[in-house]
Design an enzyme around this catalytic site. Structure first.
Site: not given
Ligand code: EPU
Length: 430
Positions: A22-23, A93, A117, A122-126, A307, A329, A399
């Site tokens: 999926k991811n 997401r 979820c 779950r910020p996207i600042d990075q 996960d 995480i 999903r």
């Molecule tokens: N984070 C930040 N800033 C950012 C991005 C992330 O602070 O700009 C923090 C998040 O808040 C979190 C940590 O960094 O505490 C890790 O977040 P990450 O960005 O790795 O997660 P994601 O990309 O939002 C993906 C998967 C998730 C999975 C995580 C961790 C997708 C669509 N989602 O989320 O999958 O839990 O990586 O491996 O790829 C799932 O499949 O059930 C699921 C939730």
């Protein structure tokens, strides 16, 4: 309204085939926007997140042909410079990958802030930090991310991620592929789907190296051409079936997996007393005696995946002794523990730590899926429990798990999907 009804207590036996990741799929599909030509993609999981992304691509003008349930041909050559529908985008997401893809393709992007979820903020600042390092200007306006590149397009940049982020690593890779010059991502995530996205992009003519290590280098190219790609098997789907066998008992061959990707999960289940045998592209899981307690701390790959945290919690709920899970995480990912406790589990949660005292048995009752993996945990608990479990809000589960019901029935489980029309709501006057 969709519910799953499970009659628990039967060991799982047989063979289950794992679908595409999926991811990986949810990043690869938006990335097809960058390609001039047709992408033929195999092993695409048939799950609702993927169907939603295809709807978004379709609404933007992509030509999509389904050659078989899991093989798609996607041509974005003639896609107009258009926004993705925000009603659709907010539902998933992974729609944040359209920011990188649109920036790379059109030099600007406007994408509604993503849903997904709920595990706390779950910020996207990075992601934004990465686009800015490539010269983009990014603003948040009324729930939208608005990004624009300078006239000459994005240029390669160096970004050191403050947190290891799967989404930011992949989004920056997508944005960097057609940028002028070289982009370097430091402190990059190393998950198998990061490598898969890099392999997909490279198959289309990109120059991405280092994926799977913490430094990824993307040398920008002028254009991507069409090509063929097959998505890797889903590590978490495979882990979910492995945890199910460990919790419920039985003997199952989980096939179409990359055993290396499963190392941490296999090791933990072995430690807890399951017998795990690895083959080239399959893993056999056997469990007869009672599981033993263990501790887990979730970490970025190659650590134990967040996960898989709810699924392993079900195993621990039925193990002898006291187990501890530390979630590192997300701020909060233990909402499902209250549901498990209703089934007879004994879990105490203190912010990011769950203390699980093993019980002899769980009993079936009505529970809800709080999110995708929590929902998978409810299914495992229902299969292991005595009596009937009814799970509500299973749309979350659908999903991310292809044909969960059919696959579990194939392993001898008594589980069915019940779809009832939503109750009629009174019409609004005026
Ligand atoms: N984070 C930040 N800033 C950012 C991005 C992330 O602070 O700009 C923090 C998040 O808040 C979190 C940590 O960094 O505490 C890790 O977040 P990450 O960005 O790795 O997660 P994601 O990309 O939002 C993906 C998967 C998730 C999975 C995580 C961790 C997708 C669509 N989602 O989320 O999958 O839990 O990586 O491996 O790829 C799932 O499949 O059930 C699921 C939730």
């Amino acid at each position: 309204m969709i519910q799953y009804m499970i009659e628990g207590g039967r060991p799982l036996q047989g063979t289950v085939t794992i679908s595409g990741a999926k991811n990986a799929a949810v990043a690869i599909l938006p990335a097809t926007l960058l390609v001039n030509g047709t992408c033929r993609i195999e092993n695409v999981p048939d799950i609702s997140d993927v169907r939603l992304l295809l709807e978004i691509l379709d609404s933007m003008g992509a030509e999509i042909r389904r050659l078989s349930p899991n093989t798609l041909e996607i041509t974005c050559t003639h896609v107009r410079d258009s926004e993705a529908s925000d009603a659709l985008v907010r539902r998933i997401r992974a729609s944040y990958y359209f920011i990188g893809a649109q920036l790379g393709r059109f030099n600007h992007a406007r994408v509604a802030l993503p849903g997904g979820c709920n595990f706390g903020p779950r910020p996207i600042d990075q992601h934004i930090k990465g686009f800015e390092a490539m010269g983009a200007t990014v603003e948040l306006q009324n729930g939208f991310v608005c990004a624009s590149a300078p006239e000459e397009g994005l240029t390669g940049g160096r970004v050191n991620l403050d947190v290891v982020s799967v989404g930011a690593t992949m989004n920056i890779m997508i944005g960097a592929v057609l940028a002028g010059g070289t982009t370097i991502i430091e402190n990059a995530a190393k998950e198998p789907h990061i490598v898969d996205l890099a392999n997909f992009l490279n198959a289309m003519g990109a120059k991405v190296s280092g994926a799977g290590t913490d430094v990824i280098k993307v040398r920008g190219v002028k254009s991507l051409r069409g090509g063929f790609y097959s998505i890797i098997p889903d590590q978490i789907e495979a882990g979910t079936y492995m945890a199910a066998v460990a919790a419920v008992g039985g003997d199952v061959l989980v096939q179409n997996v990359i055993p290396k990707h499963m190392d941490t999960i296999s090791a933990k289940l072995r430690e807890m007393g399951a017998k795990i045998t690895e083959y080239d592209d399959a893993i056999r899981v056997q469990r007869s005696g009672r599981l033993r307690r263990a501790n887990v701390k979730t970490l970025p790959y190659p650590g134990f995946p967040t996960d898989m945290q709810p699924q392993i919690a079900v195993c621990m709920s039925l193990a002898s002794g006291v187990s501890v899970i530390t979630e590192s995480i997300y701020d909060t990912r233990f909402g499902y523990c209250a549901e498990l406790n209703r089934m007879g589990a004994a879990i105490k949660v203190d912010t990011k730590v769950a203390i699980i005292t093993g019980v002899d048995r769980l009993h079936g009752c009505a529970v809800r899926a709080c999110d995708l993996r929590a929902g998978a945990a409810m299914v495992i608990a229902g299969l292991a429990a005595e009596g009937r479990t009814v799970i509500e809000e299973v749309e979350y589960i659908e999903r991310g798990y292809e044909n969960l019901i059919g696959k579990l029935q194939g392993l001898g489980a008594t589980i069915k999907r019940i779809e009832t029309p939503a109750p009629r709501t009174a019409s609004v006057a005026g």
